[in-house]
Design a protein around this motif. Structure first.
Motif, PDB file in Angstrom:
ATOM      1  N   ALA A  74      33.670 -19.048  18.415  1.00  0.00           N
ATOM      2  CA  ALA A  74      33.500 -18.725  17.142  1.00  0.00           C
ATOM      3  C   ALA A  74      33.360 -17.194  16.765  1.00  0.00           C
ATOM      4  CB  ALA A  74      31.977 -19.555  16.893  1.00  0.00           C
ATOM      5  N   ALA A  75      33.242 -17.093  15.409  1.00  0.00           N
ATOM      6  CA  ALA A  75      33.029 -15.752  14.949  1.00  0.00           C
ATOM      7  C   ALA A  75      31.948 -15.836  13.805  1.00  0.00           C
ATOM      8  CB  ALA A  75      34.418 -15.140  14.101  1.00  0.00           C
ATOM      9  N   SER A  76      31.200 -14.756  13.452  1.00  0.00           N
ATOM     10  CA  SER A  76      30.291 -14.719  12.398  1.00  0.00           C
ATOM     11  C   SER A  76      30.305 -13.147  12.123  1.00  0.00           C
ATOM     12  CB  SER A  76      28.969 -15.166  13.030  1.00  0.00           C
ATOM     13  OG  SER A  76      27.789 -15.099  11.784  1.00  0.00           O
ATOM     14  N   GLY A  77      30.463 -13.131  10.798  1.00  0.00           N
ATOM     15  CA  GLY A  77      30.599 -11.874  10.000  1.00  0.00           C
ATOM     16  C   GLY A  77      31.720 -11.009  10.457  1.00  0.00           C
ATOM     17  N   ILE A  78      32.438 -10.004   9.786  1.00  0.00           N
ATOM     18  CA  ILE A  78      33.496  -9.400  10.145  1.00  0.00           C
ATOM     19  C   ILE A  78      33.262  -8.182  10.899  1.00  0.00           C
ATOM     20  CG2 ILE A  78      34.665 -10.246   7.954  1.00  0.00           C
ATOM     21  CD1 ILE A  78      34.181  -7.512   6.647  1.00  0.00           C
ATOM     22  N   ALA A  79      34.237  -7.847  11.537  1.00  0.00           N
ATOM     23  CA  ALA A  79      34.221  -6.742  12.570  1.00  0.00           C
ATOM     24  C   ALA A  79      33.565  -5.375  12.070  1.00  0.00           C
ATOM     25  CB  ALA A  79      35.569  -6.118  13.156  1.00  0.00           C
ATOM     26  N   GLU A  80      33.603  -4.918  10.820  1.00  0.00           N
ATOM     27  CA  GLU A  80      33.060  -3.778  10.396  1.00  0.00           C
ATOM     28  C   GLU A  80      31.689  -3.986   9.956  1.00  0.00           C
ATOM     29  OE1 GLU A  80      36.166  -5.176   7.699  1.00  0.00           O
ATOM     30  OE2 GLU A  80      36.306  -4.340   9.624  1.00  0.00           O
ATOM     31  N   ARG A  81      31.098  -5.143  10.029  1.00  0.00           N
ATOM     32  CA  ARG A  81      29.775  -5.510   9.267  1.00  0.00           C
ATOM     33  C   ARG A  81      28.909  -6.175  10.656  1.00  0.00           C
ATOM     34  NH1 ARG A  81      28.305  -2.968   5.209  1.00  0.00           N
ATOM     35  NH2 ARG A  81      26.908  -4.687   4.773  1.00  0.00           N
ATOM     36  N   GLN A  82      29.420  -5.915  11.648  1.00  0.00           N
ATOM     37  CA  GLN A  82      28.453  -6.484  12.527  1.00  0.00           C
ATOM     38  C   GLN A  82      26.734  -5.993  12.806  1.00  0.00           C
ATOM     39  OE1 GLN A  82      29.117  -9.275  14.971  1.00  0.00           O
ATOM     40  NE2 GLN A  82      30.524  -9.545  13.212  1.00  0.00           N
ATOM     41  N   THR A  83      26.780  -4.632  12.389  1.00  0.00           N
ATOM     42  CA  THR A  83      25.521  -4.142  12.395  1.00  0.00           C
ATOM     43  C   THR A  83      24.805  -4.211  11.226  1.00  0.00           C
ATOM     44  OG1 THR A  83      26.387  -2.036  12.077  1.00  0.00           O
ATOM     45  CG2 THR A  83      25.828  -2.429  14.352  1.00  0.00           C
ATOM     46  N   ALA A  84      25.205  -4.801  10.155  1.00  0.00           N
ATOM     47  CA  ALA A  84      24.733  -4.684   8.638  1.00  0.00           C
ATOM     48  C   ALA A  84      23.639  -5.476   8.831  1.00  0.00           C
ATOM     49  CB  ALA A  84      25.774  -5.352   7.720  1.00  0.00           C
ATOM     50  N   ASP A  85      22.662  -5.306   7.352  1.00  0.00           N
ATOM     51  CA  ASP A  85      21.364  -6.117   7.529  1.00  0.00           C
ATOM     52  C   ASP A  85      21.656  -7.673   7.610  1.00  0.00           C
ATOM     53  OD1 ASP A  85      18.913  -7.440   6.718  1.00  0.00           O
ATOM     54  OD2 ASP A  85      18.644  -5.959   5.396  1.00  0.00           O
ATOM     55  N   ARG A  86      21.190  -8.180   8.641  1.00  0.00           N
ATOM     56  CA  ARG A  86      21.839  -9.801   8.341  1.00  0.00           C
ATOM     57  C   ARG A  86      20.740 -10.832   7.726  1.00  0.00           C
ATOM     58  NH1 ARG A  86      22.317 -10.346  14.868  1.00  0.00           N
ATOM     59  NH2 ARG A  86      22.566 -12.371  14.649  1.00  0.00           N
ATOM     60  N   LEU A  87      19.760 -10.190   7.111  1.00  0.00           N
ATOM     61  CA  LEU A  87      18.735 -10.912   6.288  1.00  0.00           C
ATOM     62  C   LEU A  87      19.100 -10.829   4.747  1.00  0.00           C
ATOM     63  CD1 LEU A  87      15.623 -10.289   8.263  1.00  0.00           C
ATOM     64  CD2 LEU A  87      16.893 -12.519   8.210  1.00  0.00           C
ATOM     65  N   TRP A  88      19.826  -9.883   4.601  1.00  0.00           N
ATOM     66  CA  TRP A  88      20.226  -9.600   2.955  1.00  0.00           C
ATOM     67  C   TRP A  88      21.270 -10.453   2.427  1.00  0.00           C
ATOM     68  CZ3 TRP A  88      24.394  -7.486   0.882  1.00  0.00           C
ATOM     69  CH2 TRP A  88      24.313  -6.956  -0.805  1.00  0.00           C
ATOM     70  N   SER A  89      21.226 -10.999   1.420  1.00  0.00           N
ATOM     71  CA  SER A  89      22.099 -11.549   0.494  1.00  0.00           C
ATOM     72  C   SER A  89      22.312 -10.826  -0.813  1.00  0.00           C
ATOM     73  CB  SER A  89      21.872 -13.003   0.448  1.00  0.00           C
ATOM     74  OG  SER A  89      23.015 -13.650   0.099  1.00  0.00           O
ATOM     75  N   PRO A  90      23.301 -11.187  -1.528  1.00  0.00           N
ATOM     76  CA  PRO A  90      24.647 -11.942  -1.363  1.00  0.00           C
ATOM     77  C   PRO A  90      25.570 -11.336  -0.565  1.00  0.00           C
ATOM     78  CG  PRO A  90      24.454 -11.536  -3.675  1.00  0.00           C
ATOM     79  CD  PRO A  90      23.453 -10.879  -2.912  1.00  0.00           C
ATOM     80  N   GLY A  91      26.440 -12.075   0.111  1.00  0.00           N
ATOM     81  CA  GLY A  91      27.888 -11.718   0.562  1.00  0.00           C
ATOM     82  C   GLY A  91      27.917 -10.526   1.171  1.00  0.00           C
ATOM     83  N   ASN A  92      27.134 -10.101   2.271  1.00  0.00           N
ATOM     84  CA  ASN A  92      27.356  -8.827   2.745  1.00  0.00           C
ATOM     85  C   ASN A  92      28.161  -8.904   3.919  1.00  0.00           C
ATOM     86  OD1 ASN A  92      25.638  -9.832   4.567  1.00  0.00           O
ATOM     87  ND2 ASN A  92      24.173  -7.874   4.589  1.00  0.00           N
ATOM     88  N   ALA A  93      28.801  -9.874   4.216  1.00  0.00           N
ATOM     89  CA  ALA A  93      29.797 -10.078   5.456  1.00  0.00           C
ATOM     90  C   ALA A  93      29.159  -9.865   6.831  1.00  0.00           C
ATOM     91  CB  ALA A  93      30.956  -9.378   5.124  1.00  0.00           C
ATOM     92  N   ALA A  94      27.856  -9.981   6.840  1.00  0.00           N
ATOM     93  CA  ALA A  94      27.204  -9.621   8.017  1.00  0.00           C
ATOM     94  C   ALA A  94      27.208 -10.919   9.029  1.00  0.00           C
ATOM     95  CB  ALA A  94      25.716  -9.078   7.636  1.00  0.00           C
ATOM     96  N   PRO A  95      26.824 -10.923  10.360  1.00  0.00           N
ATOM     97  CA  PRO A  95      26.701 -12.224  11.083  1.00  0.00           C
ATOM     98  C   PRO A  95      25.439 -12.932  10.458  1.00  0.00           C
ATOM     99  CG  PRO A  95      27.139 -10.183  12.303  1.00  0.00           C
ATOM    100  CD  PRO A  95      26.726  -9.795  11.186  1.00  0.00           C
TER     101      PRO A  95
END
Length: 167
Positions: A74-95
Motif C-alpha cells: 500500500a501507500a499513504s501520503g505522497i513522497a515529499e509529504r511523509q514528514t508533514a503533520d499527520r493530524l492536520w487537515s484538510p488535504g495536506n497529503a500526509a500519511p
C-alpha cells in the motif's frame, strides 16, 4: 555434497542461489481453516522501502497472534509529504496518522471498493479510508485490485472492525 559444490560454483561465478518465497496462507483471502480461532488483527505500517517512483511502501498486515497470515502493499501520503503533520487537515497529503481506527465494511465506490476509517483519537483529518489508488494523498491506497479484493474478503468473513496504524 553435490549441492554444496553447485552452490560454491554459483558463488564463484558471482551468482547467488535464490530462495523462492512461499505465499502467506491468507494472501488470497480467507479459508474456513484460517477463519477458525478468531483473534484476527489488522494493521498497517510504513516501511523503509520505496516504490520505483519514490513513494514510501506501506504494508497492510493481517495477524493471528504472532502469525502473519497476509501482507499487502500500500501507500499513504505522497513522497515529499511523509514528514508533514499527520493530524492536520484538510488535504495536506500526509500519511494516515498513527493510532486506532474503526474499520467499515467494504462498499462499492465507483468501479472499486471503499473501507471507511474513523479515527478513535482526536484529529481534524476526515474522509479517511482504504481504497484502490496510487499514489495516495492521505488514505491507505492499495494499487492492486486482487489484493484489495482479498482484504475485502477478510474484512467481511473475518468480521474485522478495527485497523491499527503503527507508525
Amino acid at each position: 555434497m553435490l549441492r554444496k559444490a553447485v552452490l560454491a560454483g554459483l558463488l564463484l561465478l558471482g551468482c547467488s542461489a535464490s530462495v523462492v518465497a512461499q505465499p502467506l496462507p491468507g494472501q488470497h483471502g480467507p479459508t474456513a481453516e484460517l477463519l477458525e480461532g478468531g483473534g484476527l488483527r489488522l494493521s498497517t505500517r510504513r516501511t523503509n522501502d520505496r516504490f520505483q517512483d519514490g513513494n514510501r511502501l506501506w504494508k497492510v498486515e493481517l495477524h493471528r497472534g504472532e502469525r502473519l497470515l497476509a501482507s499487502w502493499q500500500a501507500a499513504s501520503g505522497i513522497a515529499e509529504r511523509q514528514t508533514a503533520d499527520r493530524l492536520w487537515s484538510p488535504g495536506n497529503a500526509a500519511p494516515l496518522p498513527a493510532g486506532e481506527y474503526s474499520l467499515g465494511q467494504p462498499e462499492p465506490w465507483g468501479d472499486d471498493l471503499w473501507f471507511d476509517l474513523q479515527p478513535r483519537f482526536d484529529t481534524t483529518r476526515s474522509a479517511l479510508g482504504i481504497h484502490r489508488c496510487y499514489p495516495g494523498t492521505g488514505c491507505i491506497c492499495m494499487p492492486s485490485r486482487a489484493e484489495i479484493d482479498a482484504l475485502a474478503a477478510w474484512v467481511r468473513r473475518g468480521r474485522l472492525r478495527r485497523l491499527r496504524v503503527i507508525n
